[in-house]
Design a protein around this motif. Sequence first.
Motif, PDB file in Angstrom:
ATOM      1  N   LEU A   1      26.691  80.574 -47.248  1.00 49.43           N
ATOM      2  CA  LEU A   1      25.320  80.983 -46.959  1.00 49.43           C
ATOM      3  C   LEU A   1      25.206  81.658 -45.591  1.00 49.43           C
ATOM      4  O   LEU A   1      24.131  82.111 -45.204  1.00 49.43           O
ATOM      5  N   GLY A   2      26.313  81.691 -44.858  1.00 46.87           N
ATOM      6  CA  GLY A   2      26.306  82.319 -43.544  1.00 46.87           C
ATOM      7  C   GLY A   2      25.734  81.454 -42.443  1.00 46.87           C
ATOM      8  O   GLY A   2      25.387  81.948 -41.364  1.00 46.87           O
ATOM      9  N   LEU A   3      25.642  80.135 -42.692  1.00 51.49           N
ATOM     10  CA  LEU A   3      25.084  79.221 -41.701  1.00 51.49           C
ATOM     11  C   LEU A   3      26.133  78.828 -40.670  1.00 51.49           C
ATOM     12  O   LEU A   3      27.297  78.597 -41.007  1.00 51.49           O
ATOM     13  N   ARG A   4      25.713  78.744 -39.417  1.00 47.53           N
ATOM     14  CA  ARG A   4      26.609  78.271 -38.352  1.00 47.53           C
ATOM     15  C   ARG A   4      26.698  76.750 -38.432  1.00 47.53           C
ATOM     16  O   ARG A   4      25.713  76.076 -38.745  1.00 47.53           O
ATOM     17  N   THR A   5      27.877  76.225 -38.166  1.00 49.15           N
ATOM     18  CA  THR A   5      28.095  74.788 -38.325  1.00 49.15           C
ATOM     19  C   THR A   5      28.871  74.223 -37.139  1.00 49.15           C
ATOM     20  O   THR A   5      29.701  74.905 -36.529  1.00 49.15           O
ATOM     21  N   ALA A   6      28.598  72.955 -36.854  1.00 51.88           N
ATOM     22  CA  ALA A   6      29.343  72.227 -35.820  1.00 51.88           C
ATOM     23  C   ALA A   6      29.755  70.872 -36.378  1.00 51.88           C
ATOM     24  O   ALA A   6      28.973  70.217 -37.071  1.00 51.88           O
ATOM     25  N   LEU A   7      30.961  70.474 -36.086  1.00 53.54           N
ATOM     26  CA  LEU A   7      31.415  69.121 -36.393  1.00 53.54           C
ATOM     27  C   LEU A   7      31.009  68.233 -35.230  1.00 53.54           C
ATOM     28  O   LEU A   7      31.381  68.495 -34.084  1.00 53.54           O
ATOM     29  N   VAL A   8      30.224  67.193 -35.496  1.00 49.64           N
ATOM     30  CA  VAL A   8      29.726  66.292 -34.450  1.00 49.64           C
ATOM     31  C   VAL A   8      30.195  64.885 -34.802  1.00 49.64           C
ATOM     32  O   VAL A   8      29.723  64.295 -35.766  1.00 49.64           O
ATOM     33  N   THR A   9      31.125  64.361 -34.033  1.00 50.62           N
ATOM     34  CA  THR A   9      31.744  63.079 -34.369  1.00 50.62           C
ATOM     35  C   THR A   9      31.861  62.179 -33.155  1.00 50.62           C
ATOM     36  O   THR A   9      32.013  62.667 -32.019  1.00 50.62           O
ATOM     37  N   ASN A  10      31.791  60.872 -33.379  1.00 51.84           N
ATOM     38  CA  ASN A  10      32.042  59.908 -32.312  1.00 51.84           C
ATOM     39  C   ASN A  10      33.533  59.735 -32.062  1.00 51.84           C
ATOM     40  O   ASN A  10      33.938  59.161 -31.044  1.00 51.84           O
ATOM     41  N   THR A  11      34.363  60.183 -32.983  1.00 51.20           N
ATOM     42  CA  THR A  11      35.808  60.084 -32.810  1.00 51.20           C
ATOM     43  C   THR A  11      36.236  60.945 -31.624  1.00 51.20           C
ATOM     44  O   THR A  11      35.722  62.051 -31.442  1.00 51.20           O
ATOM     45  N   GLU A  12      37.153  60.440 -30.833  1.00 51.72           N
ATOM     46  CA  GLU A  12      37.572  61.174 -29.653  1.00 51.72           C
ATOM     47  C   GLU A  12      38.504  62.324 -30.027  1.00 51.72           C
ATOM     48  O   GLU A  12      39.100  62.361 -31.107  1.00 51.72           O
TER      49      GLU A  12
END
Length: 215
Positions: free
Chosen positions: A95-106
């Motif tokens: 869909l052309g959406l920008r994405t970020a992976l947001v994790t508590n894992t270091e």
Amino acid sequence: MDGTLLDSERLWDVAMRELSEHLGGPMSEETREATLGASSANALAVLFDSLGPEQKPAAVADAKVWLFARVGELFGGGLDWRPGARDALATVRGLGLRTALVTNTERVLTEPALDTIGRDFFDASVCGDEVPSGKPDPDPYLRGAELLGVDPRDCLAVEDSPTGTAAAAAAGCRVLVVPSEAAVPAGPGRVFRDGLVGLSEADIAAVWRDGAPAA
């Protein structure tokens, strides 16, 4: 990441239970649920409190080293996708959406996991050791929105745990909740789905509409 995209929450569960035994006793179900999706600092604090040993900095540091080494071993045995997660990511990117992976894992453990997920799915990533406070505080999602160059109120977060959902909601994001290991309470801006299998463009649009905060 853990429990949302990858079936890795169970591996953290194994490592935390083993660490609890290593520190002197079995981990209760209440403690287990309190550590799901938590940052390593918060998870270790909960575990130490449950067992009673004094939280001396050196002891906590040693426990973290032990935990990360064990999780690294378990990750090395292979990471499985959560059902529908890879196709859902492909749909979003299509869909052309920008994405970020947001994790508590270091970062040290996120990097090998990204090799399984595929780095091309994300424009940015935020790890628990790269923000002042991890989930359930909003800092990780605020940083993710900043890296994408958008207002967090214009973001849709996908979460599986109470901790992660609280963080996303506190940041102002709408949240698609797909519970995995623990029940997530209902709340403003939260839309629930049983899983990511078959997630379509129409489904995403509906989640965005239904997750809008009340006027």
